[in-house]
Design a protein around this motif. Structure first.
Motif, PDB file in Angstrom:
ATOM      1  N   ILE A  13      58.879  18.200 -16.166  1.00 26.68           N
ATOM      2  CA  ILE A  13      59.626  17.357 -17.092  1.00 26.68           C
ATOM      3  C   ILE A  13      60.615  16.503 -16.300  1.00 26.68           C
ATOM      4  N   ASN A  14      60.991  15.392 -16.904  1.00 28.14           N
ATOM      5  CA  ASN A  14      62.016  14.506 -16.339  1.00 28.14           C
ATOM      6  C   ASN A  14      61.718  14.114 -14.884  1.00 28.14           C
ATOM      7  N   ILE A  15      60.543  13.562 -14.672  1.00 28.54           N
ATOM      8  CA  ILE A  15      60.154  13.135 -13.336  1.00 28.54           C
ATOM      9  C   ILE A  15      60.696  11.727 -13.090  1.00 28.54           C
ATOM     10  N   PRO A  16      61.471  11.522 -12.032  1.00 29.60           N
ATOM     11  CA  PRO A  16      62.022  10.189 -11.765  1.00 29.60           C
ATOM     12  C   PRO A  16      60.918   9.189 -11.418  1.00 29.60           C
ATOM     13  N   PRO A  17      61.220   7.907 -11.492  1.00 32.59           N
ATOM     14  CA  PRO A  17      60.231   6.898 -11.081  1.00 32.59           C
ATOM     15  C   PRO A  17      59.816   7.079  -9.628  1.00 32.59           C
ATOM     16  N   ARG A  18      58.570   6.702  -9.343  1.00 29.10           N
ATOM     17  CA  ARG A  18      58.039   6.698  -7.982  1.00 29.10           C
ATOM     18  C   ARG A  18      58.066   8.077  -7.335  1.00 29.10           C
ATOM     19  N   ASN A  19      57.832   9.115  -8.133  1.00 25.69           N
ATOM     20  CA  ASN A  19      57.705  10.475  -7.626  1.00 25.69           C
ATOM     21  C   ASN A  19      56.296  10.969  -7.888  1.00 25.69           C
ATOM     22  N   ALA A  20      55.773  11.779  -6.983  1.00 27.31           N
ATOM     23  CA  ALA A  20      54.380  12.217  -7.063  1.00 27.31           C
ATOM     24  C   ALA A  20      54.281  13.733  -7.112  1.00 27.31           C
ATOM     25  N   ILE A  21      53.112  14.203  -7.539  1.00 28.17           N
ATOM     26  CA  ILE A  21      52.768  15.628  -7.491  1.00 28.17           C
ATOM     27  C   ILE A  21      51.413  15.734  -6.795  1.00 28.17           C
ATOM     28  N   THR A  22      51.334  16.553  -5.761  1.00 27.47           N
ATOM     29  CA  THR A  22      50.102  16.720  -4.996  1.00 27.47           C
ATOM     30  C   THR A  22      49.821  18.205  -4.807  1.00 27.47           C
ATOM     31  N   VAL A  23      48.563  18.586  -4.958  1.00 30.19           N
ATOM     32  CA  VAL A  23      48.170  19.979  -4.746  1.00 30.19           C
ATOM     33  C   VAL A  23      47.163  20.044  -3.599  1.00 30.19           C
ATOM     34  N   TYR A  24      47.249  21.134  -2.846  1.00 28.47           N
ATOM     35  CA  TYR A  24      46.299  21.384  -1.762  1.00 28.47           C
ATOM     36  C   TYR A  24      45.797  22.815  -1.912  1.00 28.47           C
ATOM     37  N   VAL A  25      44.482  22.996  -1.936  1.00 25.93           N
ATOM     38  CA  VAL A  25      43.875  24.324  -2.040  1.00 25.93           C
ATOM     39  C   VAL A  25      42.922  24.501  -0.866  1.00 25.93           C
ATOM     40  N   HIS A  26      43.170  25.525  -0.077  1.00 26.91           N
ATOM     41  CA  HIS A  26      42.320  25.858   1.071  1.00 26.91           C
ATOM     42  C   HIS A  26      41.251  26.843   0.596  1.00 26.91           C
ATOM     43  N   LEU A  27      39.985  26.485   0.770  1.00 34.10           N
ATOM     44  CA  LEU A  27      38.874  27.264   0.233  1.00 34.10           C
ATOM     45  C   LEU A  27      37.882  27.615   1.341  1.00 34.10           C
ATOM     46  N   PRO A  28      37.100  28.667   1.157  1.00 37.46           N
ATOM     47  CA  PRO A  28      36.112  29.028   2.180  1.00 37.46           C
ATOM     48  C   PRO A  28      34.998  27.994   2.283  1.00 37.46           C
ATOM     49  N   GLU A  29      34.427  27.863   3.466  1.00 36.59           N
ATOM     50  CA  GLU A  29      33.326  26.940   3.696  1.00 36.59           C
ATOM     51  C   GLU A  29      32.154  27.293   2.784  1.00 36.59           C
ATOM     52  N   GLY A  30      31.571  26.272   2.177  1.00 35.26           N
ATOM     53  CA  GLY A  30      30.447  26.475   1.288  1.00 35.26           C
ATOM     54  C   GLY A  30      30.828  26.654  -0.166  1.00 35.26           C
ATOM     55  N   TYR A  31      32.139  26.612  -0.465  1.00 36.81           N
ATOM     56  CA  TYR A  31      32.543  26.768  -1.866  1.00 36.81           C
ATOM     57  C   TYR A  31      32.017  25.604  -2.690  1.00 36.81           C
ATOM     58  N   PHE A  32      32.200  24.373  -2.186  1.00 43.01           N
ATOM     59  CA  PHE A  32      31.670  23.204  -2.877  1.00 43.01           C
ATOM     60  C   PHE A  32      30.229  22.956  -2.421  1.00 43.01           C
TER      61      PHE A  32
END
Length: 464
Positions: free
Chosen positions: A163-182
């Motif tokens: 909530i209440n995110i200021p202008p020009r702010n981002a949200i980024t997620v990183y998930v490390h997964l085992p090889e072959g998951y995708f």
């Protein structure tokens, strides 16, 4: 990587009439592969775009893909809900040790405060318990989570809200997964990159050969007290160093003022009111660079080589080194005409005079022309010698120009040092502001693993 389905719901409360909104994404993103110590480039594809009850069109411009929603013949006033859905297809990661998801559900190029934001990324099969989740938030480049995003991971996806995110702010997620998951990720053929690499090496080799053995007539420096007639300072900058940069923009301001085209009024809270002027100057000077299109062509080829390829790092280093060498020596390919040789010699002579002029000669020139200091000042700025030019007149009285007025004038303590310093500081701040604005329009993507605004998706949007 796999294909992700994303659904965004926007509730716009328009305080002023608008036609509608747009949603923009960088056309590429970057991930630093620490194991191979190389930066990987990925080009997502956005398909199956739906905006439901609202019309839309797709646009690709300046490295940005945009979904433009609305109708220029229909004005929106008040509350309106926009629903956008699309598939984001991220190509195979080309990393053999692991798979990963690096994605920004919220990009850093929204210029408005966001009251509520919720996102959910669903996976097609269970996520291993030992998968690593990292969340980054805040302004682009922040490697922490200062917004304290409430984000959780379970067997089938990632859920987050803020909530209440200021202008020009981002949200980024990183998930490390085992090889072959995708599985079934879109493969990108390395063949085009190899073709472009071979072509680039061949052309660069030939061009560097020409640069080494090219011989041009060298200009002869002549003694000059004035710049050549009809040559504005912006062209001088391009003739001397084959580039158009910030000091060429700065030099045009006193040049135009001395010609009587503009007047500068200095106020504490304003910057001479020249932001629009700076934008126009940048457009004009940018066109000058197109007189050397071959560097731009090579850059385009190199940029293509870097996109979604499996080329060996050694080959990329060779191409890059050759490209840099060419950009350094490409000026030798330019055959100077007799007129160009003459003008260059005069300009270099003027440059020497600005650096080494003696007071008796300057007094004579100033007696003959009281505006002499200001006539030459724009060219001193182009040469990067404005401080030297001021020093030459340290013990010589120079009257205040008719085209300048400000707070200093009111206390009768005008100095050329104050004028030049103020001019440079004010205009340079405007140049940087314009450049920052153009660079932040949402096109370039993020170049480093592990910070807000990086990864796929991201971008921003606004009203139009």
């Amino acid at each position: 990587m796999k294909k992700f389905f994303l659904l965004f719901v926007f509730l716009f409360l328009a305080s002023v009439p608008i036609f509608a909104i747009y949603r923009s994404f960088p056309e590429k993103f970057y991930y630093y592969n620490q194991e191979e110590e190389r930066e990987m480039t990925y080009v997502p594809k956005y398909t199956s775009i739906k905006t439901y009850d609202d019309k839309h069109k797709n646009e690709n411009k300046d490295g940005t893909f945009s979904i433009v929603i609305g109708d220029k013949n229909k004005t929106v006033i008040g509350n309106h809900t926009y629903v956008i859905s699309y598939d984001c297809q991220i190509p195979d990661d080309r990393i053999e040790l692991y798979d990963f998801l690096y994605y920004s559900p919220l990009g850093a190029f929204w210029n408005t405060k966001i009251d509520n934001f919720e996102f959910e990324i669903k996976f097609q099969k269970p996520i291993p318990d030992n998968s690593q989740l990292e969340v980054f938030s805040g302004e682009a480049g922040v490697d922490k989570n200062p917004l304290n995003i409430d984000c959780k991971i379970d067997s089938y996806g990632i859920h987050g809200k803020a909530i209440n995110i200021p202008p020009r702010n981002a949200i980024t997620v990183y998930v490390h997964l085992p090889e072959g998951y995708f599985v079934g990720a879109r493969k990108v053929s390395p063949v085009p990159a190899w073709i472009f690499a071979i072509i680039s090496i061949a052309i660069l080799t030939y061009s560097l050969f020409l640069c080494i053995f090219s011989v041009s007539e060298k200009p002869v420096r002549t003694v000059e007290f004035y710049p050549p007639d009809g040559i504005p300072p912006s062209e001088v900058g391009f003739i001397v160093d084959h580039s158009a940069d910030d000091k060429d923009i700065l030099a045009l301001i006193p040049y135009w003022a001395q010609k009587g085209y503009i007047t500068l009024i200095e106020e504490k809270s304003k910057n001479f009111g020249i932001k629009e002027t700076v934008i126009e100057i940048q457009k004009k000077l940018k066109s000058l660079k197109q007189n050397l299109p071959i560097c731009a062509i090579f850059y385009s080829l190199f940029d293509t080589i870097l996109q979604d390829n499996n080329l060996p790092p050694a080959l990329l280093i060779i191409v890059f080194a050759m490209y840099v060498a060419f950009c350094i020596f490409n000026g030798r390919l330019i055959k100077m005409t007799p007129y160009n040789v003459e003008i260059t010699g005069k300009l270099l002579g003027l440059k020497d005079f600005i650096k080494f002029a003696e007071m008796p000669r300057l007094k004579v020139l100033l007696d003959d022309n009281p505006e002499y200091f200001y006539d030459v000042l724009p060219y001193a700025i182009v040469f990067g010698l404005e401080d030297e030019w001021i020093k030459r007149f340290k013990d010589i009285t120079v009257k205040e120009p008719a085209w300048y007025s400000g707070n200093v004038s009111s206390i009768n303590s005008f100095t050329t040092t104050h004028l030049v310093n103020s001019l440079g500081k004010r205009i340079n701040s405007q140049v940087k502001a314009v450049r920052s604005q153009s660079e932040s329009s949402g096109g370039s993507g993020s170049r480093f693993h592990g910070h807000s605004g990086g990864g796929g998706g991201g971008g921003g949007g606004g009203s139009w």
